[in-house]
Design a protein around this motif. Structure first.
Motif, PDB file in Angstrom:
ATOM      1  N   PRO A  94      51.872  54.717   6.505  1.00 39.97           N
ATOM      2  CA  PRO A  94      52.717  53.958   7.439  1.00 39.97           C
ATOM      3  C   PRO A  94      53.954  54.707   7.935  1.00 39.97           C
ATOM      4  O   PRO A  94      54.262  54.654   9.129  1.00 39.97           O
ATOM      5  CB  PRO A  94      53.110  52.717   6.629  1.00 39.97           C
ATOM      6  CG  PRO A  94      52.002  52.549   5.640  1.00 39.97           C
ATOM      7  CD  PRO A  94      51.539  53.929   5.298  1.00 39.97           C
ATOM      8  N   HIS A  95      54.666  55.432   7.055  1.00 43.14           N
ATOM      9  CA  HIS A  95      55.890  56.100   7.509  1.00 43.14           C
ATOM     10  C   HIS A  95      55.581  57.228   8.493  1.00 43.14           C
ATOM     11  O   HIS A  95      56.367  57.496   9.406  1.00 43.14           O
ATOM     12  CB  HIS A  95      56.719  56.606   6.313  1.00 43.14           C
ATOM     13  CG  HIS A  95      56.135  57.780   5.603  1.00 43.14           C
ATOM     14  ND1 HIS A  95      55.018  57.703   4.802  1.00 43.14           N
ATOM     15  CD2 HIS A  95      56.531  59.077   5.570  1.00 43.14           C
ATOM     16  CE1 HIS A  95      54.737  58.903   4.305  1.00 43.14           C
ATOM     17  NE2 HIS A  95      55.645  59.759   4.759  1.00 43.14           N
ATOM     18  N   ILE A  96      54.416  57.853   8.342  1.00 39.10           N
ATOM     19  CA  ILE A  96      54.011  58.910   9.281  1.00 39.10           C
ATOM     20  C   ILE A  96      53.525  58.291  10.585  1.00 39.10           C
ATOM     21  O   ILE A  96      53.883  58.742  11.676  1.00 39.10           O
ATOM     22  CB  ILE A  96      52.944  59.826   8.638  1.00 39.10           C
ATOM     23  CG1 ILE A  96      53.622  60.676   7.553  1.00 39.10           C
ATOM     24  CG2 ILE A  96      52.268  60.711   9.679  1.00 39.10           C
ATOM     25  CD1 ILE A  96      52.719  61.610   6.802  1.00 39.10           C
ATOM     26  N   ARG A  97      52.732  57.232  10.474  1.00 43.84           N
ATOM     27  CA  ARG A  97      52.256  56.549  11.689  1.00 43.84           C
ATOM     28  C   ARG A  97      53.425  56.013  12.509  1.00 43.84           C
ATOM     29  O   ARG A  97      53.428  56.096  13.741  1.00 43.84           O
ATOM     30  CB  ARG A  97      51.312  55.404  11.307  1.00 43.84           C
ATOM     31  CG  ARG A  97      49.902  55.860  11.037  1.00 43.84           C
ATOM     32  CD  ARG A  97      48.878  54.720  11.090  1.00 43.84           C
ATOM     33  NE  ARG A  97      49.456  53.394  11.024  1.00 43.84           N
ATOM     34  CZ  ARG A  97      49.346  52.549   9.995  1.00 43.84           C
ATOM     35  NH1 ARG A  97      48.704  52.907   8.919  1.00 43.84           N
ATOM     36  NH2 ARG A  97      49.873  51.354  10.032  1.00 43.84           N
ATOM     37  N   ASP A  98      54.422  55.451  11.844  1.00 36.19           N
ATOM     38  CA  ASP A  98      55.583  54.889  12.553  1.00 36.19           C
ATOM     39  C   ASP A  98      56.341  55.962  13.322  1.00 36.19           C
ATOM     40  O   ASP A  98      56.724  55.765  14.479  1.00 36.19           O
ATOM     41  CB  ASP A  98      56.525  54.177  11.581  1.00 36.19           C
ATOM     42  CG  ASP A  98      55.933  52.893  11.025  1.00 36.19           C
ATOM     43  OD1 ASP A  98      54.907  52.418  11.559  1.00 36.19           O
ATOM     44  OD2 ASP A  98      56.495  52.367  10.039  1.00 36.19           O
ATOM     45  N   LEU A  99      56.551  57.112  12.684  1.00 40.02           N
ATOM     46  CA  LEU A  99      57.267  58.190  13.369  1.00 40.02           C
ATOM     47  C   LEU A  99      56.407  58.757  14.502  1.00 40.02           C
ATOM     48  O   LEU A  99      56.920  59.061  15.587  1.00 40.02           O
ATOM     49  CB  LEU A  99      57.667  59.296  12.388  1.00 40.02           C
ATOM     50  CG  LEU A  99      58.454  60.465  12.996  1.00 40.02           C
ATOM     51  CD1 LEU A  99      59.694  59.999  13.762  1.00 40.02           C
ATOM     52  CD2 LEU A  99      58.846  61.462  11.911  1.00 40.02           C
ATOM     53  N   GLU A 109      55.410  59.736  20.246  1.00 37.72           N
ATOM     54  CA  GLU A 109      54.484  59.658  21.387  1.00 37.72           C
ATOM     55  C   GLU A 109      55.135  59.054  22.630  1.00 37.72           C
ATOM     56  O   GLU A 109      54.775  59.379  23.747  1.00 37.72           O
ATOM     57  CB  GLU A 109      53.251  58.837  20.965  1.00 37.72           C
ATOM     58  CG  GLU A 109      52.297  58.499  22.078  1.00 37.72           C
ATOM     59  CD  GLU A 109      52.533  57.108  22.658  1.00 37.72           C
ATOM     60  OE1 GLU A 109      52.517  56.992  23.897  1.00 37.72           O
ATOM     61  OE2 GLU A 109      52.742  56.165  21.885  1.00 37.72           O
ATOM     62  N   GLN A 110      56.113  58.194  22.452  1.00 39.45           N
ATOM     63  CA  GLN A 110      56.728  57.476  23.573  1.00 39.45           C
ATOM     64  C   GLN A 110      57.451  58.442  24.508  1.00 39.45           C
ATOM     65  O   GLN A 110      58.342  59.169  24.084  1.00 39.45           O
ATOM     66  CB  GLN A 110      57.728  56.432  23.052  1.00 39.45           C
ATOM     67  CG  GLN A 110      57.113  55.363  22.177  1.00 39.45           C
ATOM     68  CD  GLN A 110      56.168  54.465  22.946  1.00 39.45           C
ATOM     69  OE1 GLN A 110      56.440  54.083  24.082  1.00 39.45           O
ATOM     70  NE2 GLN A 110      55.044  54.142  22.331  1.00 39.45           N
ATOM     71  N   ARG A 111      57.082  58.429  25.784  1.00 39.30           N
ATOM     72  CA  ARG A 111      57.694  59.360  26.733  1.00 39.30           C
ATOM     73  C   ARG A 111      59.155  59.041  27.026  1.00 39.30           C
ATOM     74  O   ARG A 111      59.882  59.893  27.502  1.00 39.30           O
ATOM     75  CB  ARG A 111      56.898  59.393  28.040  1.00 39.30           C
ATOM     76  CG  ARG A 111      55.636  60.216  27.906  1.00 39.30           C
ATOM     77  CD  ARG A 111      54.885  60.290  29.194  1.00 39.30           C
ATOM     78  NE  ARG A 111      54.238  59.020  29.470  1.00 39.30           N
ATOM     79  CZ  ARG A 111      53.780  58.662  30.662  1.00 39.30           C
ATOM     80  NH1 ARG A 111      53.906  59.447  31.688  1.00 39.30           N
ATOM     81  NH2 ARG A 111      53.189  57.494  30.822  1.00 39.30           N
ATOM     82  N   ARG A 112      59.576  57.829  26.719  1.00 42.72           N
ATOM     83  CA  ARG A 112      60.997  57.511  26.932  1.00 42.72           C
ATOM     84  C   ARG A 112      61.889  58.261  25.939  1.00 42.72           C
ATOM     85  O   ARG A 112      63.093  58.379  26.145  1.00 42.72           O
ATOM     86  CB  ARG A 112      61.240  56.008  26.868  1.00 42.72           C
ATOM     87  CG  ARG A 112      60.982  55.381  25.507  1.00 42.72           C
ATOM     88  CD  ARG A 112      61.338  53.894  25.515  1.00 42.72           C
ATOM     89  NE  ARG A 112      60.959  53.257  24.276  1.00 42.72           N
ATOM     90  CZ  ARG A 112      59.849  52.572  24.093  1.00 42.72           C
ATOM     91  NH1 ARG A 112      58.985  52.441  25.082  1.00 42.72           N
ATOM     92  NH2 ARG A 112      59.580  52.008  22.933  1.00 42.72           N
ATOM     93  N   LEU A 113      61.315  58.746  24.845  1.00 37.34           N
ATOM     94  CA  LEU A 113      62.032  59.598  23.901  1.00 37.34           C
ATOM     95  C   LEU A 113      61.899  61.036  24.405  1.00 37.34           C
ATOM     96  O   LEU A 113      60.801  61.567  24.499  1.00 37.34           O
ATOM     97  CB  LEU A 113      61.414  59.480  22.501  1.00 37.34           C
ATOM     98  CG  LEU A 113      62.106  60.280  21.399  1.00 37.34           C
ATOM     99  CD1 LEU A 113      63.431  59.630  21.002  1.00 37.34           C
ATOM    100  CD2 LEU A 113      61.190  60.409  20.185  1.00 37.34           C
TER     101      LEU A 113
END
Length: 197
Positions: A57-62, A67-71
């Motif tokens: 979960p902690h890896i999937r969350d990061l 992945e979000q292009r807004r970041l």
């Protein structure tokens, strides 16, 4: 043990390197339906243990955040550096694998959407042609149906405007897979720099 390999393609924009055509593909860029990890990642080949770790979960969350292009890529590099400071190399590889899989899933949806977009444009183009043909018949008739002519003229104007607006948007839409490829490559490079040489 981590095994290393060189990426198949070191520069992004891999769609431009593909050499096959698809009549349903409306973009200037050549269609490449899927990315492979080797095209954007120069780090170790993930094994089964790393694949399992990528589902933590902690890896999937990061990975979801990265992945979000807004970041921005710069912000993502900071998050990766923070993660690298407290995790072993295997976790970093798992993080990139999870991130890549998310980017590839988004890119696949975009590719499917572009094909649907092209089909929609083709259908609209056929409708415009049919309306023009009907308009020609109505204008050539001795007894003109002016109500129908007005209705067709209005529909033609509307459909043509929509068609042109969509065509103008197509340039941006077609760039999206390439933008995603570049992001996958940049994030892969950001992760790889924290791995042992």
């Amino acid at each position: 043990m981590l095994k290393w390999f060189l990426p198949a393609i070191l520069l992004c924009g891999t769609a431009a390197a593909a050499d096959f055509s698809d009549p349903d593909w409306p973009c200037i860029q050549r269609k490449q339906p899927h990315l492979s990890l080797g095209q954007v990642w120069s780090g170790p080949v993930p094994d089964a243990a790393i694949e399992d770790l990528a589902r933590e979960p902690h890896i999937r969350d990061l990975a979801e955040e990265l992945e979000q292009r807004r970041l921005s890529v710069e912000e993502a590099e900071g998050r990766i550096a923070e993660f690298a400071a407290s995790h072993p190399p295997e976790a970093l590889v798992a993080l990139y694998l999870a991130t890549f899989e998310r980017i590839e899933a988004v890119r696949s949806r975009v590719m499917s959407g572009i094909t649907r977009y092209a089909h929609s444009q083709e259908a609209l183009d056929r409708r415009i042609d049919a309306l023009r043909a009907e308009m020609s018949r109505l204008l050539a008739a001795e007894d003109k149906d002016f109500d129908r002519i007005d209705a067709i003229e209005e529909q033609l104007d509307w459909d043509t405007r929509i068609f042109r607006d969509r065509q103008q948007s197509l340039t941006y839409v077609c760039e999206t897979p390439v933008i995603l490829e570049r992001r996958a490559f940049a994030l892969g490079r950001a992760v790889a720099q924290h791995l042992p040489k």
